[in-house]
Design a protein around this motif. Structure first.
Motif, PDB file in Angstrom:
ATOM      1  N   ARG A 180       0.868  -1.187   0.000  1.00 21.19           N
ATOM      2  CA  ARG A 180       0.000   0.000   0.000  1.00 21.19           C
ATOM      3  C   ARG A 180       0.896   1.226   0.000  1.00 21.19           C
ATOM      4  N   VAL A 181       0.491   2.239  -0.748  1.00 15.27           N
ATOM      5  CA  VAL A 181       1.207   3.507  -0.786  1.00 15.27           C
ATOM      6  C   VAL A 181       0.182   4.617  -0.659  1.00 15.27           C
ATOM      7  N   ASP A 182       0.278   5.386   0.408  1.00 11.73           N
ATOM      8  CA  ASP A 182      -0.608   6.535   0.624  1.00 11.73           C
ATOM      9  C   ASP A 182      -2.079   6.167   0.426  1.00 11.73           C
ATOM     10  N   GLY A 183      -2.480   5.024   0.961  1.00  9.93           N
ATOM     11  CA  GLY A 183      -3.872   4.591   0.892  1.00  9.93           C
ATOM     12  C   GLY A 183      -4.236   3.816  -0.362  1.00  9.93           C
ATOM     13  N   ALA A 184      -3.346   3.724  -1.319  1.00 15.03           N
ATOM     14  CA  ALA A 184      -3.629   2.984  -2.549  1.00 15.03           C
ATOM     15  C   ALA A 184      -3.118   1.552  -2.419  1.00 15.03           C
ATOM     16  N   ALA A 193      -6.750   3.348  -5.611  1.00 17.11           N
ATOM     17  CA  ALA A 193      -6.861   4.285  -4.496  1.00 17.11           C
ATOM     18  C   ALA A 193      -7.964   3.830  -3.561  1.00 17.11           C
TER      19      ALA A 193
END
Length: 103
Positions: free
Chosen positions: A24-28, A98
Motif C-alpha cells: 500500500r502507498v498513501d492509501g492505494a 486508491a
C-alpha cells in the motif's frame, strides 16, 4: 523493507483473476494478478485505477473501443469511467487502486 518479485507472486496465485495485495502507498492498494484470456464484465470505480502490464497484453474496452495495453505499459482509467477486460487478455497485471481494501 523487502523486494517483491511481482511475477513470482502472480505465479503462486491459485487462480487467475484473483489478485493478491503486495503493498500500500498513501492509501492505494498495489495488487498483482494473472489474466486468463477470459473476458470480465464491465465495471466503474469512484476513484482512478492504474493498470500496469508486466508481461502479456491487456485488452481493455473503454467507450466502445478496444485499447491494447502491452507489457511495460501503464494505463490510468479515470474515475467514473466504465471499462472492461476483453477476451484474449493474458499475462501479469499490476493494479493500483486508491482506497482499495486488501483481500
Amino acid at each position: 523493507m523487502q523486494v517483491v518479485d511481482l511475477r513470482e507472486v502472480a505465479a503462486g496465485l491459485p487462480l487467475e483473476w484473483v489478485s493478491s495485495e503486495v503493498g500500500r502507498v498513501d492509501g492505494a492498494g498495489i495488487r498483482v494478478l494473472r489474466m486468463s484470456g477470459e473476458p470480465l464484465p464491465p465495471e466503474v470505480h469512484e476513484l482512478p485505477e492504474a493498470l500496469l502490464v508486466l508481461d502479456g497484453e491487456l485488452l481493455l474496452e473503454l467507450a466502445g473501443r478496444e485499447l491494447p495495453v502491452r507489457a511495460g505499459e501503464l494505463f490510468v482509467v479515470p474515475a467514473g469511467t466504465e471499462h472492461r477486460v476483453a477476451a484474449g487478455s493474458r499475462g501479469t497485471l499490476v493494479l493500483f487502486e486508491a482506497g482499495a481494501a486488501g483481500s
